[in-house]
Design an enzyme around this catalytic site. Structure first.
Site, PDB file in Angstrom:
ATOM      1  N   TYR A   1      14.168  -4.193  -1.852  1.00 14.60           N
ATOM      2  CA  TYR A   1      14.484  -4.559  -3.232  1.00 14.60           C
ATOM      3  C   TYR A   1      14.181  -3.419  -4.184  1.00 14.60           C
ATOM      4  O   TYR A   1      13.530  -2.431  -3.826  1.00 14.60           O
ATOM      5  CB  TYR A   1      13.692  -5.809  -3.634  1.00 14.60           C
ATOM      6  CG  TYR A   1      12.239  -5.553  -3.973  1.00 14.60           C
ATOM      7  CD1 TYR A   1      11.827  -5.479  -5.304  1.00 14.60           C
ATOM      8  CD2 TYR A   1      11.280  -5.362  -2.975  1.00 14.60           C
ATOM      9  CE1 TYR A   1      10.499  -5.236  -5.634  1.00 14.60           C
ATOM     10  CE2 TYR A   1       9.958  -5.117  -3.290  1.00 14.60           C
ATOM     11  CZ  TYR A   1       9.568  -5.055  -4.622  1.00 14.60           C
ATOM     12  OH  TYR A   1       8.252  -4.798  -4.934  1.00 14.60           O
TER      13      TYR A   1
ATOM     14  N   ARG B   1      16.647   5.147  -3.725  1.00 15.15           N
ATOM     15  CA  ARG B   1      15.490   4.627  -2.991  1.00 15.15           C
ATOM     16  C   ARG B   1      15.833   3.341  -2.244  1.00 15.15           C
ATOM     17  O   ARG B   1      15.340   3.098  -1.135  1.00 15.15           O
ATOM     18  CB  ARG B   1      14.315   4.402  -3.942  1.00 15.15           C
ATOM     19  CG  ARG B   1      13.020   4.036  -3.218  1.00 15.15           C
ATOM     20  CD  ARG B   1      11.829   3.975  -4.148  1.00 15.15           C
ATOM     21  NE  ARG B   1      11.952   2.913  -5.141  1.00 15.15           N
ATOM     22  CZ  ARG B   1      11.027   2.632  -6.060  1.00 15.15           C
ATOM     23  NH1 ARG B   1       9.918   3.359  -6.128  1.00 15.15           N
ATOM     24  NH2 ARG B   1      11.212   1.655  -6.925  1.00 15.15           N
TER      25      ARG B   1
ATOM     26  N   ARG C   1      17.442 -17.867  14.018  1.00 13.80           N
ATOM     27  CA  ARG C   1      16.091 -17.363  13.844  1.00 13.80           C
ATOM     28  C   ARG C   1      15.477 -16.837  15.145  1.00 13.80           C
ATOM     29  O   ARG C   1      14.984 -17.594  15.976  1.00 13.80           O
ATOM     30  CB  ARG C   1      15.178 -18.440  13.243  1.00 13.80           C
ATOM     31  CG  ARG C   1      13.845 -17.849  12.798  1.00 13.80           C
ATOM     32  CD  ARG C   1      12.819 -18.904  12.452  1.00 13.80           C
ATOM     33  NE  ARG C   1      11.590 -18.271  11.958  1.00 13.80           N
ATOM     34  CZ  ARG C   1      10.681 -17.665  12.727  1.00 13.80           C
ATOM     35  NH1 ARG C   1      10.863 -17.614  14.049  1.00 13.80           N
ATOM     36  NH2 ARG C   1       9.612 -17.112  12.196  1.00 13.80           N
TER      37      ARG C   1
ATOM     38  N   HIS D   1      13.199 -13.009  16.258  1.00 10.81           N
ATOM     39  CA  HIS D   1      12.661 -11.779  15.694  1.00 10.81           C
ATOM     40  C   HIS D   1      13.655 -10.628  15.837  1.00 10.81           C
ATOM     41  O   HIS D   1      13.839  -9.832  14.921  1.00 10.81           O
ATOM     42  CB  HIS D   1      11.323 -11.422  16.354  1.00 10.81           C
ATOM     43  CG  HIS D   1      10.176 -12.242  15.872  1.00 10.81           C
ATOM     44  ND1 HIS D   1      10.083 -13.595  16.088  1.00 10.81           N
ATOM     45  CD2 HIS D   1       9.070 -11.898  15.173  1.00 10.81           C
ATOM     46  CE1 HIS D   1       8.962 -14.056  15.543  1.00 10.81           C
ATOM     47  NE2 HIS D   1       8.324 -13.034  14.983  1.00 10.81           N
TER      48      HIS D   1
ATOM     49  N   LYS E   1      10.187   0.020   0.238  1.00  3.68           N
ATOM     50  CA  LYS E   1      10.066  -1.045  -0.765  1.00  3.68           C
ATOM     51  C   LYS E   1      10.651  -2.330  -0.173  1.00  3.68           C
ATOM     52  O   LYS E   1      11.771  -2.749  -0.496  1.00  3.68           O
ATOM     53  CB  LYS E   1      10.769  -0.656  -2.065  1.00  3.68           C
ATOM     54  CG  LYS E   1      10.331  -1.490  -3.270  1.00  3.68           C
ATOM     55  CD  LYS E   1      10.842  -0.880  -4.566  1.00  3.68           C
ATOM     56  CE  LYS E   1      10.454  -1.695  -5.781  1.00  3.68           C
ATOM     57  NZ  LYS E   1       9.005  -1.694  -6.040  1.00  3.68           N
TER      58      LYS E   1
ATOM     59  N   GLU F   1      -2.995   3.351  -4.171  1.00  2.00           N
ATOM     60  CA  GLU F   1      -2.212   2.933  -5.334  1.00  2.00           C
ATOM     61  C   GLU F   1      -2.676   1.554  -5.775  1.00  2.00           C
ATOM     62  O   GLU F   1      -3.637   1.003  -5.215  1.00  2.00           O
ATOM     63  CB  GLU F   1      -0.718   2.911  -4.990  1.00  2.00           C
ATOM     64  CG  GLU F   1      -0.367   1.996  -3.824  1.00  2.00           C
ATOM     65  CD  GLU F   1       1.098   2.082  -3.415  1.00  2.00           C
ATOM     66  OE1 GLU F   1       1.921   2.577  -4.208  1.00  2.00           O
ATOM     67  OE2 GLU F   1       1.424   1.632  -2.297  1.00  2.00           O
TER      68      GLU F   1
ATOM     69  N   LEU G   1       4.042   3.731  -2.238  1.00  2.00           N
ATOM     70  CA  LEU G   1       5.431   3.716  -2.662  1.00  2.00           C
ATOM     71  C   LEU G   1       5.615   4.839  -3.686  1.00  2.00           C
ATOM     72  O   LEU G   1       4.851   4.928  -4.651  1.00  2.00           O
ATOM     73  CB  LEU G   1       5.787   2.374  -3.308  1.00  2.00           C
ATOM     74  CG  LEU G   1       7.230   2.265  -3.787  1.00  2.00           C
ATOM     75  CD1 LEU G   1       8.184   2.188  -2.603  1.00  2.00           C
ATOM     76  CD2 LEU G   1       7.412   1.079  -4.713  1.00  2.00           C
TER      77      LEU G   1
END
Length: 284
Positions: A31, A50, A98, A100, A144, A176, A200
């Site tokens: 995102y 990014r 579903r 993995h 991210k 951070e 990040l």
């Protein structure tokens, strides 16, 4: 509200998420959050670059070309008559049974929508308090991704203690914040953690490195210790939505006698000038 979904702008009321979307079930996606100033998406190119990098790092393909996506984002801003605020953009790997593991032919799902404007002027002016916590996140913080559970846990802890942010410490070194990059100033020199897999590489962080260079301020991208954090002359945190925020107390200890520092003030103004310059000259 109008929402961008897989290249189409539609009303929010018609947007649905499939129960087997891998973003919903696994946090399998990436995102971005982009700030809007006077109807202009600030550092749009950097955010989209990014986004595509994060997607590549997790082996996910985004179905739209970056230029096409930028055009759609500008259309979305106009459709919502946005002048200021934010824009949330998310891409998940898509819908699949579903398990993995996943098949390579899954089609990614993209959604973007406006975020309300958040008034930060008083916070940036008066400064904020912070706490410190262990950094127990995974080792690919440079991606991210949607996996923010530990960040949420610690952010909530700081909130319940009346603090604005929690500064994370890994092996004695500051990395951070839960949703920000951390900078300290000592003897006129600015320090921040280098852009490795442990943080990040914030877009505001990147823009500030340019601002420092333009203004002749020395910045060293090198790790610093908890002790150096607590003994800093000035501390500030940065993010897209918060911009540059002075930290005036950490774990109850005052920084710069509990007031924002003079260099931090100059940095705030220089960043504001950069925003105005780049948004006023932007072509929509």
């Amino acid at each position: 509200m109008k929402v961008l979904v897989d290249g189409e702008i539609v009303a929010r009321s018609v947007v649905k998420v499939d129960m087997e979307d891998r973003g919903y079930q696994f946090g399998d996606g990436v995102y971005e959050v982009i700030n809007i100033y006077d109807g202009v998406p600030f550092t749009l190119d950097e955010h989209i670059e990014r986004l595509y990098r994060s997607a590549k790092e997790i082996g996910m393909s985004i179905l739209f070309e970056s230029d096409h996506l930028k055009q759609d984002i500008r259309k979305l801003i106009k459709e919502n008559n946005m002048k200021k605020g934010g824009l949330y953009l998310q891409v998940t790997r898509g819908v699949a049974p579903r398990t993995h593991q996943y098949q390579k032919d899954i089609s990614s799902k993209l959604i973007a929508y406006p975020l309300p404007y958040k008034e930060m002027a008083e916070t940036r002016s008066s400064g904020v308090t912070a706490i410190t916590e262990q950094d127990l996140r995974w080792l690919r913080c440079d991606i991210k991704s949607l996996n923010l559970l530990y960040n949420i846990m610690i952010k909530q802890k700081s909130y319940e203690q009346g603090a604005f942010e929690a500064i994370l410490i890994r092996d004695g070194l500051v990395t951070e914040g839960t949703s920000s990059n951390v900078f300290i100033i000592k003897d006129g020199t600015i320090y921040t953690h280098p852009a490795t897999n442990l943080i990040l590489n914030g877009i505001t962080r990147q823009k500030l490195l340019e601002v420092f260079l333009e203004n002749g301020w020395t910045c060293k991208e090198q790790p610093f210790t908890t002790k150096e954090l607590m003994e800093a002359d000035e501390v500030f945190v940065t993010s897209t939505t918060s911009e540059v925020v002075p930290v005036i107390s950490i774990d109850g200890k005052s920084i710069n006698n509990g007031i924002p520092g003079s260099l931090t003030r100059k940095i705030q103004q220089a960043f504001s000038n950069t925003v105005k310059k780049e948004t006023s000259s932007a072509v929509l």
